[in-house]
Design a protein around this motif. Structure first.
Motif, PDB file in Angstrom:
ATOM      1  N   ILE A 153      -1.186   1.118  -0.189  1.00  0.00           N
ATOM      2  CA  ILE A 153      -1.601   2.771  -0.168  1.00  0.00           C
ATOM      3  C   ILE A 153      -2.841   3.064   0.162  1.00  0.00           C
ATOM      4  CG2 ILE A 153      -1.664   4.693  -1.971  1.00  0.00           C
ATOM      5  CD1 ILE A 153       0.433   3.260  -3.928  1.00  0.00           C
ATOM      6  N   ASP A 163       1.295  13.288   5.717  1.00  0.00           N
ATOM      7  CA  ASP A 163       2.919  13.468   5.133  1.00  0.00           C
ATOM      8  C   ASP A 163       3.444  12.055   5.172  1.00  0.00           C
ATOM      9  OD1 ASP A 163       2.246  16.034   5.180  1.00  0.00           O
ATOM     10  OD2 ASP A 163       3.376  16.518   6.894  1.00  0.00           O
ATOM     11  N   ARG A 166       1.631   9.761   2.430  1.00  0.00           N
ATOM     12  CA  ARG A 166       2.150  10.346   0.863  1.00  0.00           C
ATOM     13  C   ARG A 166       3.445   9.818   0.699  1.00  0.00           C
ATOM     14  NH1 ARG A 166      -0.521  15.243   2.170  1.00  0.00           N
ATOM     15  NH2 ARG A 166       1.566  15.967   3.071  1.00  0.00           N
ATOM     16  N   ASP A 167       4.474   9.815   1.905  1.00  0.00           N
ATOM     17  CA  ASP A 167       5.888   9.322   1.497  1.00  0.00           C
ATOM     18  C   ASP A 167       5.871   7.650   1.115  1.00  0.00           C
ATOM     19  OD1 ASP A 167       6.746  11.814   1.761  1.00  0.00           O
ATOM     20  OD2 ASP A 167       7.369  11.588   3.818  1.00  0.00           O
ATOM     21  N   ASP A 168       4.993   7.159   2.236  1.00  0.00           N
ATOM     22  CA  ASP A 168       4.953   5.615   1.762  1.00  0.00           C
ATOM     23  C   ASP A 168       4.345   5.541   0.650  1.00  0.00           C
ATOM     24  OD1 ASP A 168       5.899   5.331   4.533  1.00  0.00           O
ATOM     25  OD2 ASP A 168       4.083   4.726   5.292  1.00  0.00           O
ATOM     26  N   ALA A 169       3.188   6.011   0.044  1.00  0.00           N
ATOM     27  CA  ALA A 169       2.605   5.765  -1.039  1.00  0.00           C
ATOM     28  C   ALA A 169       3.740   5.998  -2.220  1.00  0.00           C
ATOM     29  CB  ALA A 169       1.410   6.667  -1.451  1.00  0.00           C
ATOM     30  N   TRP A 170       4.514   7.095  -2.205  1.00  0.00           N
ATOM     31  CA  TRP A 170       5.571   7.452  -3.328  1.00  0.00           C
ATOM     32  C   TRP A 170       6.624   6.145  -3.330  1.00  0.00           C
ATOM     33  CZ3 TRP A 170       6.772   9.333  -7.580  1.00  0.00           C
ATOM     34  CH2 TRP A 170       8.171   9.369  -7.913  1.00  0.00           C
ATOM     35  N   ASN A 171       7.011   5.955  -2.221  1.00  0.00           N
ATOM     36  CA  ASN A 171       8.269   4.807  -1.959  1.00  0.00           C
ATOM     37  C   ASN A 171       7.672   3.513  -2.383  1.00  0.00           C
ATOM     38  OD1 ASN A 171      10.245   6.818  -1.071  1.00  0.00           O
ATOM     39  ND2 ASN A 171       9.339   6.252   0.947  1.00  0.00           N
ATOM     40  N   ILE A 173       5.234   2.741  -4.685  1.00  0.00           N
ATOM     41  CA  ILE A 173       5.125   2.835  -6.021  1.00  0.00           C
ATOM     42  C   ILE A 173       6.387   2.684  -6.804  1.00  0.00           C
ATOM     43  CG2 ILE A 173       4.569   4.518  -8.072  1.00  0.00           C
ATOM     44  CD1 ILE A 173       2.164   5.627  -6.259  1.00  0.00           C
ATOM     45  N   SER A 174       7.320   3.617  -6.283  1.00  0.00           N
ATOM     46  CA  SER A 174       8.891   3.895  -7.267  1.00  0.00           C
ATOM     47  C   SER A 174       9.423   2.522  -6.917  1.00  0.00           C
ATOM     48  CB  SER A 174       9.625   4.896  -6.577  1.00  0.00           C
ATOM     49  OG  SER A 174       9.570   4.960  -5.031  1.00  0.00           O
TER      50      SER A 174
END
Length: 362
Positions: A153, A163, A166-171, A173-174
Motif C-alpha cells: 500500500i 485513484d 486507493r482502489d489497490d489499497a482497498w482491495n 486490505i479487504s
C-alpha cells in the motif's frame, strides 16, 4: 463470544492447546514439506512458461521477461534446496515456506508496481491463496500478510495514480482479511484432522494401560527388528509373576498398578520404542547393539524396584549376531530363558501358580 484465552489459542495455536499443537508440529512440517516440494516445482514451471510467452503478449504481461526468469530461477533453486534437505531436516521447513511466500509476494508486487497504470491483480490473488497452502501458527501468517499488505500500500501510494492506488489499497486490505479468515478456518479443520489421525495412529500401536507398544505394533515390527542393529540384536523377555493371584486377592486395579510399574521401569531403562506388551503379563524388549552386561545391570536394578513393592518379574535374555539374526527365534530363546528363571523362582517360593509342566525348555 470468544473469551480472551480462546482467542489467544486461536491466534497462537489454531484453536488447540499449546501442548497439542506442539505435538502436531512434526505432522505439520511433513505436510508442508510435500506441499513445498510440489509448489516450488509448479511455480518454477509456471514462471518459465510466462518468460517464454511474454514477448508475444501485450498488456501487463509484456516486458516482464526478466522478472519471470528471475522468479523461475529462484523457485527452481528453492525446489532443489527442499529436495536436498529432504524429510530429515524438517526443522528448516517453516523457513523455506517463508522464503517461498516472499518470492510469490515479491513477484506479485514487482509486477504490479512495474505497470502503475494497471490495477493490482497478482498480489490480491496471492494474499488470498498463499495463506491457504501451508498450515502453521495463525499469528505468523497474519504478521506476514499485514507486513506485505502495508508495504504494498505504501509503495502504491507513492508510485501509482491516486485513484488506482486507493482502489489497490482497498482491495489489498479487504482480500487480505479474506485470506486471513479463510486460513484460520481451514487451519482449524486441518489441525483437527491431523489430531484425529495422530490419535488413531497412537491407539493402533500403543497399549493404553501401560503406554508401551502393543502386540499389534510388535507383530508389525518383528520382521524388521533385525534391520535396526549393525552388530548384534539383544532381546529381553519379561513375565510378571503372580498377576492372576494379585487380581484375585486385591482386584484388577492392583494388578494394573503392577503392570504399569513394570512398563514404566522397562521404558525408563530401555526406551519407549523398544518395549512391547505382547500379552496380559508378558513384555518383549529389543536392544540393538546393546551390551549384555549393561542390560543385566539394568534388569538387576529393576528387580530391586519390584521387590520393594512386593512384585517379582522373571526375565530372559538372548542375543544374536546381526548377520544371522532371526527375530522370531531370538524371542523364543529369550522366552525359554525367562521360563528357566521363573521355574527357579517358584522352586524357591514353593508354588507355581501356573503349573506349567508342559513348558518345553530349549
Amino acid at each position: 463470544m470468544l473469551r480472551l484465552s480462546e482467542l489467544r489459542n486461536l491466534l497462537l495455536w489454531g484453536g488447540l492447546e499449546r501442548e497439542t499443537f506442539q505435538a502436531l508440529r512434526p505432522a505439520i512440517s511433513e505436510e508442508n514439506h510435500v506441499t513445498l516440494t510440489v509448489g516450488t516445482a509448479i511455480s518454477a514451471a509456471f514462471f518459465a512458461l510466462l518468460a517464454a510467452v511474454s514477448p508475444f503478449l501485450s498488456g501487463a504481461v509484456n516486458g516482464n521477461t526478466l522478472l519471470y526468469i528471475g522468479s523461475a530461477a529462484a523457485m527452481l533453486a528453492l525446489y532443489f534446496l527442499v529436495r536436498f534437505l529432504g524429510e530429515g531436516h524438517l526443522g528448516f521447513v517453516p523457513w523455506l515456506v517463508f522464503v517461498f511466500e516472499l518470492i510469490l509476494y515479491g513477484f506479485a508486487a514487482w509486477a504490479s508496481l512495474k505497470h502503475p497504470e494497471y490495477p493490482a491483480v497478482s498480489i490480491i490473488v496471492f494474499l488470498v491463496m498463499v495463506p491457504l497452502l501451508f498450515p502453521g501458527r495463525p499469528v505468523d501468517m497474519i504478521g506476514l500478510t499485514v507486513f506485505v499488505a502495508a508495504a504494498f500500500i505504501v509503495l502504491c501510494l507513492r508510485m501509482k495514480e491516486p485513484d488506482i492506488a486507493r482502489d489497490d489499497a482497498w482491495n489489498v486490505i479487504s482480500f487480505g482479511l479474506v485470506g486471513i479468515a479463510a486460513n484460520i478456518l481451514m487451519l482449524r479443520i486441518k489441525l483437527r484432522s491431523l489430531r484425529q489421525t495422530r490419535e488413531i495412529g497412537y491407539l493402533s500401536v500403543t497399549d493404553l494401560l501401560t503406554g508401551a507398544k502393543n502386540r499389534n505394533c510388535y507383530q508389525n515390527d518383528l520382521p524388521v527388528a533385525a534391520g535396526r542393529c549393525r552388530e548384534t540384536l539383544l532381546c529381553v523377555f519379561a513375565d510378571v509373576n503372580g498377576l492372576h493371584e494379585l487380581n484375585d486377592r486385591k482386584g484388577h486395579e492392583a494388578g494394573d498398578r503392577m503392570l504399569i510399574l513394570v512398563a514404566e521401569e522397562l521404558i525408563k531403562h530401555f526406551g519407549l520404542e523398544q518395549v512391547y506388551r505382547i500379552g496380559g503379563d508378558e513384555f518383549v524388549v529389543f536392544r540393538p547393539d546393546a551390551s549384555q552386561d549393561e542390560t543385566e545391570a539394568a534388569l538387576d536394578e529393576m528387580r530391586g524396584v519390584f521387590r520393594a513393592q512386593g512384585y517379582y518379574v522373571s526375565f530372559g535374555m538372548a542375543e544374536e549376531s546381526a548377520k544371522t539374526v532371526d527375530a522370531e527365534e531370538l524371542v523364543r530363546r529369550a522366552e525359554t530363558a525367562m521360563y528357566e528363571e521363573k521355574r527357579r523362582y517358584y522352586e524357591t517360593v514353593g508354588v507355581d501358580r501356573r503349573h506349567r509342566t508342559d513348558v518345553k525348555l530349549k
